[in-house]
Design a protein around this motif. Structure first.
Motif, mmCIF file in Angstrom:
data_model
loop_
_atom_site.group_PDB
_atom_site.id
_atom_site.type_symbol
_atom_site.label_atom_id
_atom_site.label_comp_id
_atom_site.label_asym_id
_atom_site.label_seq_id
_atom_site.Cartn_x
_atom_site.Cartn_y
_atom_site.Cartn_z
ATOM 1 N N ASN A 137 0.831 -1.208 0.000
ATOM 2 C CA ASN A 137 0.000 0.000 0.000
ATOM 3 C C ASN A 137 0.866 1.259 0.000
ATOM 4 O OD1 ASN A 137 -2.364 1.701 2.100
ATOM 5 N ND2 ASN A 137 -2.530 1.393 -0.080
ATOM 6 N N ALA A 138 1.986 1.177 -0.691
ATOM 7 C CA ALA A 138 2.901 2.319 -0.779
ATOM 8 C C ALA A 138 3.083 2.782 -2.219
ATOM 9 C CB ALA A 138 4.261 1.949 -0.200
ATOM 10 N N GLY A 139 2.637 1.966 -3.184
ATOM 11 C CA GLY A 139 2.867 2.281 -4.583
ATOM 12 C C GLY A 139 1.649 2.071 -5.451
ATOM 13 N N ARG A 140 1.463 0.849 -5.924
ATOM 14 C CA ARG A 140 0.421 0.546 -6.908
ATOM 15 C C ARG A 140 -0.988 0.900 -6.432
ATOM 16 N NH1 ARG A 140 2.966 -5.340 -7.483
ATOM 17 N NH2 ARG A 140 3.192 -4.841 -5.287
ATOM 18 N N SER A 141 -1.334 0.487 -5.232
ATOM 19 C CA SER A 141 -2.696 0.760 -4.749
ATOM 20 C C SER A 141 -2.898 2.242 -4.445
ATOM 21 C CB SER A 141 -3.021 -0.096 -3.522
ATOM 22 O OG SER A 141 -2.068 0.099 -2.502
ATOM 23 N N GLN A 142 -1.840 2.913 -4.020
ATOM 24 C CA GLN A 142 -1.929 4.363 -3.828
ATOM 25 C C GLN A 142 -2.144 5.055 -5.179
ATOM 26 O OE1 GLN A 142 -1.974 6.160 -1.020
ATOM 27 N NE2 GLN A 142 -1.349 4.656 0.491
ATOM 28 N N LEU A 143 -1.408 4.598 -6.205
ATOM 29 C CA LEU A 143 -1.613 5.132 -7.550
ATOM 30 C C LEU A 143 -3.067 4.945 -7.969
ATOM 31 C CD1 LEU A 143 1.678 3.866 -9.217
ATOM 32 C CD2 LEU A 143 0.947 6.259 -9.190
ATOM 33 N N GLY A 144 -3.585 3.744 -7.778
ATOM 34 C CA GLY A 144 -4.957 3.458 -8.179
ATOM 35 C C GLY A 144 -5.973 4.364 -7.508
ATOM 36 N N ALA A 145 -5.935 4.434 -6.202
ATOM 37 C CA ALA A 145 -6.928 5.224 -5.466
ATOM 38 C C ALA A 145 -6.827 6.713 -5.798
ATOM 39 C CB ALA A 145 -6.754 5.003 -3.963
ATOM 40 N N HIS A 146 -5.618 7.237 -5.834
ATOM 41 C CA HIS A 146 -5.463 8.663 -6.124
ATOM 42 C C HIS A 146 -5.828 8.993 -7.570
ATOM 43 C CE1 HIS A 146 -3.259 8.668 -2.301
ATOM 44 N NE2 HIS A 146 -3.603 9.938 -2.264
ATOM 45 N N LEU A 147 -5.454 8.123 -8.486
ATOM 46 C CA LEU A 147 -5.778 8.386 -9.891
ATOM 47 C C LEU A 147 -7.278 8.304 -10.148
ATOM 48 C CD1 LEU A 147 -2.807 6.555 -11.613
ATOM 49 C CD2 LEU A 147 -3.255 9.029 -11.610
ATOM 50 N N LEU A 148 -7.994 7.434 -9.452
ATOM 51 C CA LEU A 148 -9.444 7.396 -9.601
ATOM 52 C C LEU A 148 -10.040 8.744 -9.209
ATOM 53 C CD1 LEU A 148 -12.006 5.847 -10.336
ATOM 54 C CD2 LEU A 148 -12.054 4.979 -7.978
ATOM 55 N N ILE A 164 -1.776 2.712 -15.319
ATOM 56 C CA ILE A 164 -2.858 2.537 -14.350
ATOM 57 C C ILE A 164 -3.992 3.512 -14.652
ATOM 58 C CG2 ILE A 164 -3.492 2.802 -11.908
ATOM 59 C CD1 ILE A 164 -0.700 1.646 -11.215
ATOM 60 N N ALA A 165 -3.657 4.744 -15.003
ATOM 61 C CA ALA A 165 -4.686 5.736 -15.329
ATOM 62 C C ALA A 165 -5.536 5.272 -16.510
ATOM 63 C CB ALA A 165 -4.050 7.091 -15.621
ATOM 64 N N LEU A 166 -4.918 4.653 -17.490
ATOM 65 C CA LEU A 166 -5.651 4.131 -18.644
ATOM 66 C C LEU A 166 -6.649 3.046 -18.201
ATOM 67 C CD1 LEU A 166 -5.911 4.224 -21.744
ATOM 68 C CD2 LEU A 166 -4.149 2.460 -21.833
ATOM 69 N N GLN A 167 -6.199 2.136 -17.357
ATOM 70 C CA GLN A 167 -7.083 1.084 -16.832
ATOM 71 C C GLN A 167 -8.236 1.699 -16.030
ATOM 72 O OE1 GLN A 167 -6.233 -1.711 -18.583
ATOM 73 N NE2 GLN A 167 -6.148 -2.951 -16.733
ATOM 74 N N ILE A 168 -7.923 2.710 -15.248
ATOM 75 C CA ILE A 168 -8.926 3.351 -14.397
ATOM 76 C C ILE A 168 -9.964 4.085 -15.241
ATOM 77 C CG2 ILE A 168 -9.243 5.265 -12.779
ATOM 78 C CD1 ILE A 168 -6.780 4.141 -11.310
ATOM 79 N N ARG A 169 -9.527 4.735 -16.301
ATOM 80 C CA ARG A 169 -10.491 5.407 -17.182
ATOM 81 C C ARG A 169 -11.508 4.401 -17.732
ATOM 82 N NH1 ARG A 169 -5.749 7.938 -18.893
ATOM 83 N NH2 ARG A 169 -5.608 10.053 -18.067
ATOM 84 N N GLY A 170 -11.017 3.246 -18.144
ATOM 85 C CA GLY A 170 -11.908 2.206 -18.652
ATOM 86 C C GLY A 170 -12.862 1.696 -17.589
#
Length: 137
Positions: free
Chosen positions: A14-25, A120-126
């Motif tokens: 919870n220091a990288g990938r998941s933080q990217l996901g939540a913040h980018l959403l 990750i942003a691309l995946q989140i947009r979808g």
């Protein structure tokens, strides 16, 4: 007023990938979702290079703190996104489970993290577009 759906992003620390996901959403679809993140074995702090890459796109990471995933998190999330396959979760996922695979950015420089951030942003947009279209009458 209807409560926005909760999307929970999970990775190892919870220091990288998941933080990217939540913040980018939050950047991609502001006020459309409740974005949360957690880890199986949380680090002490968010990766500073990840925080820098998120700040470049307008995400505020000042309050971001890695935290442990709980069975309650899994039971209350509408969508659970694992950022790495095969994570050992503390209970069943009651909502929709989405599994993505992104490498651990722990030792990456800013350019590598930017590339991951954009992927990750691309995946989140979808995902956001799909969820928003399915919730409309």
């Amino acid at each position: 007023m209807t409560t926005p759906p909760t999307v929970l992003f999970i990775c190892q620390h919870n220091a990288g990938r998941s933080q990217l996901g939540a913040h980018l959403l939050g950047v991609v679809a502001p006020d459309q979702f409740i974005a949360r993140s957690a880890g199986v074995s949380p680090a002490d702090e968010i990766n500073p290079v990840v925080a820098e890459a998120l700040q470049e796109v307008g995400a505020d990471t000042s309050a971001a703190r890695p935290r442990l995933i709980t069975s309650e998190d899994l039971a209350t999330a509408d969508v659970v996104v694992t950022m790495k396959p095969g994570l050992s979760l503390p209970g069943p996922v009651t909502g929709r489970l989405v599994e993505w695979e992104f490498a651990n950015p722990e030792e990456w420089d800013i350019n590598g993290v930017r590339t991951m951030r954009d992927g990750i942003a691309l995946q989140i947009r979808g995902l956001a577009a799909e969820m928003l279209s399915s919730s409309r009458p």
